[in-house]
Design a protein around this motif. Structure first.
Motif, PDB file in Angstrom:
ATOM      1  N   TYR A 110       0.805  -1.218   0.000  1.00 48.26           N
ATOM      2  CA  TYR A 110       0.000   0.000   0.000  1.00 48.26           C
ATOM      3  C   TYR A 110       0.842   1.275   0.000  1.00 48.26           C
ATOM      4  N   GLY A 111       2.171   1.106   0.018  1.00 46.95           N
ATOM      5  CA  GLY A 111       3.046   2.266  -0.069  1.00 46.95           C
ATOM      6  C   GLY A 111       4.115   2.251   1.006  1.00 46.95           C
ATOM      7  N   ARG A 112       5.305   2.709   0.664  1.00 45.15           N
ATOM      8  CA  ARG A 112       6.452   2.676   1.575  1.00 45.15           C
ATOM      9  C   ARG A 112       6.546   1.277   2.210  1.00 45.15           C
ATOM     10  N   THR A 113       6.778   1.203   3.525  1.00 52.00           N
ATOM     11  CA  THR A 113       6.827  -0.146   4.102  1.00 52.00           C
ATOM     12  C   THR A 113       5.441  -0.584   4.537  1.00 52.00           C
ATOM     13  N   ASP A 114       5.202  -1.877   4.408  1.00 46.99           N
ATOM     14  CA  ASP A 114       3.995  -2.525   4.922  1.00 46.99           C
ATOM     15  C   ASP A 114       4.429  -3.706   5.790  1.00 46.99           C
ATOM     16  N   ILE A 115       3.491  -4.199   6.578  1.00 48.88           N
ATOM     17  CA  ILE A 115       3.760  -5.404   7.364  1.00 48.88           C
ATOM     18  C   ILE A 115       3.205  -6.609   6.608  1.00 48.88           C
ATOM     19  N   ASN A 168      -2.186  -1.965   7.138  1.00 47.16           N
ATOM     20  CA  ASN A 168      -1.190  -1.183   6.405  1.00 47.16           C
ATOM     21  C   ASN A 168      -1.786   0.077   5.777  1.00 47.16           C
ATOM     22  N   SER A 169      -0.898   1.037   5.525  1.00 48.87           N
ATOM     23  CA  SER A 169      -1.304   2.330   4.972  1.00 48.87           C
ATOM     24  C   SER A 169      -0.345   2.724   3.862  1.00 48.87           C
ATOM     25  N   SER A 170      -0.557   3.905   3.287  1.00 50.72           N
ATOM     26  CA  SER A 170       0.330   4.398   2.240  1.00 50.72           C
ATOM     27  C   SER A 170       1.659   4.910   2.818  1.00 50.72           C
ATOM     28  N   SER A 171       1.766   4.979   4.145  1.00 56.58           N
ATOM     29  CA  SER A 171       2.973   5.488   4.796  1.00 56.58           C
ATOM     30  C   SER A 171       3.811   4.327   5.351  1.00 56.58           C
ATOM     31  N   TRP A 172       4.720   4.665   6.269  1.00 56.78           N
ATOM     32  CA  TRP A 172       5.556   3.649   6.901  1.00 56.78           C
ATOM     33  C   TRP A 172       4.724   2.833   7.887  1.00 56.78           C
ATOM     34  N   ASP A 173       4.780   1.527   7.773  1.00 59.65           N
ATOM     35  CA  ASP A 173       4.148   0.612   8.724  1.00 59.65           C
ATOM     36  C   ASP A 173       5.193  -0.451   9.028  1.00 59.65           C
ATOM     37  N   TYR A 174       5.666  -0.481  10.281  1.00 59.49           N
ATOM     38  CA  TYR A 174       6.797  -1.374  10.556  1.00 59.49           C
ATOM     39  C   TYR A 174       6.911  -1.661  12.043  1.00 59.49           C
TER      40      TYR A 174
HETATM   41 CA   LIG Z   1       2.643   1.305   4.178  1.00 63.91          CA
END
Ligand SMILES: [Ca+2]
Ligand SMILES: [Ca+2]
Ligand SMILES: [Ca+2]
Ligand SMILES: [Ca+2]
Length: 376
Positions: A193-198, A221-227
């Motif tokens: 979904y964008g940048r990092t996902d889990i 998860n989102s379009s941003s950092w998810d970690y």
């Molecule tokens: Ca993400």
């Protein structure tokens, strides 16, 4: 009672109203506290991890300007009720390519006498890491070291293979205690979904190969950092860091729950303004005994740069919400004896175990006659 005024009534109550089913064990967080000067300094202290015996904490320390190598540090305590002793440095944690050497991991395990929960299996025979020096599939990849017994030498770092690793960076992970489920962050992976996902991969036994990784989906998860995924001891809560909109600034700690181990993760919620701040709040790590949430933040009130913080996790023991823990609450447990009523399943602390029994009476007895301010 001043301490009770500071208790943060958050998240789980909110989460239990989001789904159709109640949370299994309702709890509250204590006010976030800095871990203090045996751990934190004017340099950056980040990414806490607690060993399976709850007696060691690992973290990394970097220069204020992030120059040079980030170093691995360990602090220990005599019992889990004692303060942390002065931390000791073990040497460079990573080189300028972000590689985690096997040598420093081995030294960490030897110094701690065990493994950080989430970094290795509960039996101490598998230890996971990420690195990019060994020529994997691109960017960082996840690796594992294995040993036959806890007294045996570690084998070589083994790449987890192409069902897990991608051509981009695959890193911050959480391995389940049984070694059969691996959560990890993957950067800009196809299907994300964008940048990092889990992402998640599983295997039927330790001898089976890892399944093709799947994205945890848009509820998590989102379009941003998810970690920095971290799973609660009962497996029903997933804490993680995220830079998504809807937070309080920079990264925040978010949480999602599931009703059972086979249910899907529900929509993630922010831990709230009393927990998250306008700066970075991430790398959540639940202690193996489930009593404490450790995390990294550069919020005011620390020793400079990033520090390690913690918040206690306490069961809700005023079951009928009348402001005092007393015989009426005890009667509610007795009335629900043998059922799985989540309201009364408060023990073992803080997550419960799916049945109302003597464990719940023990937790309640520890708080008997405490005055509890009403939940707003
Ligand atoms: Ca993400
Ligand atoms: Ca610091
Ligand atoms: Ca990779
Ligand atoms: Ca924040």
């Amino acid at each position: 009672m001043n301490s009770n005024k500071n208790i943060l009534i958050l998240t789980i109550i909110a989460i239990s109203t989001l789904g159709n089913q109640q949370a299994k064990a309702d709890f509250v967080f204590g006010e976030p506290e800095n871990l203090g000067p045996t751990i934190n300094t004017a340099m950056h202290e980040i990414d806490p991890g607690i060993s399976w015996d709850n007696l060691s904490i690992s973290f990394q320390r970097g220069q204020p300007d992030w120059s040079g190598f980030v170093e691995a540090w360990i602090a220990q305590r005599t019992t889990k009720y004692d303060p942390w002793n002065d931390a000791v440095g073990l040497g460079p944690w990573e080189d300028n390519q972000g590689a985690h050497d096997a040598a420093i991991l081995k030294a960490m395990v030897e110094t701690m006498g065990g493994i950080v929960r989430g970094w290795g299996t509960a039996d101490g025979l598998e230890l996971y890491t990420w690195q990019d020096k060994l020529g994997g599939y691109g960017g960082q990849d996840l690796f594992v070291m294995k040993r036959e017994t806890v007294d045996a030498n570690w084998g070589p770092l083994l790449n987890l293979g192409t069902t897990v690793n991608s051509s981009n960076s695959d890193y911050s992970f959480f391995i389940s205690p049984d070694g059969l489920t691996l959560y990890f962050a993957s950067y800009e992976r196809s299907g994300g979904y964008g940048r990092t996902d889990i992402w998640i991969t599983t295997r039927a036994t330790r001898l089976n190969p890892w399944s093709t990784s799947t994205n945890l989906g848009p509820s998590v998860n989102s379009s941003s950092w998810d970690y920095y995924p971290n799973i609660s001891p009962d497996g029903l809560l997933l804490f993680f860091g995220s830079g998504r909109p809807g937070g309080f600034g920079d990264t925040d700690i978010w949480i999602t729950r599931r009703a059972s181990l086979s249910d899907p993760w529900e929509d993630a919620v922010n831990l709230g303004s009393m927990f998250n701040t306008s700066v970075d709040d991430d790398t959540p790590h639940i202690s193996p005994d489930g009593s404490t949430l450790y995390f990294t933040s550069n919020r005011p009130g620390g020793y400079g740069g990033y520090d390690i913080w913690k918040a206690s996790i306490k069961p809700i023991v005023d079951l009928n919400g009348d402001g005092i823990v007393d015989a009426q609450d005890m009667c509610m447990i007795v009335d629900d004896w043998g059922t799985d009523d989540p309201l009364c399943d408060i023990g073992p602390m803080p997550w419960g175990d799916g049945i109302v029994d003597v464990e719940d009476l023990i937790v309640l007895a520890e708080h008997l006659f405490e005055e509890i301010p009403p939940v707003e």
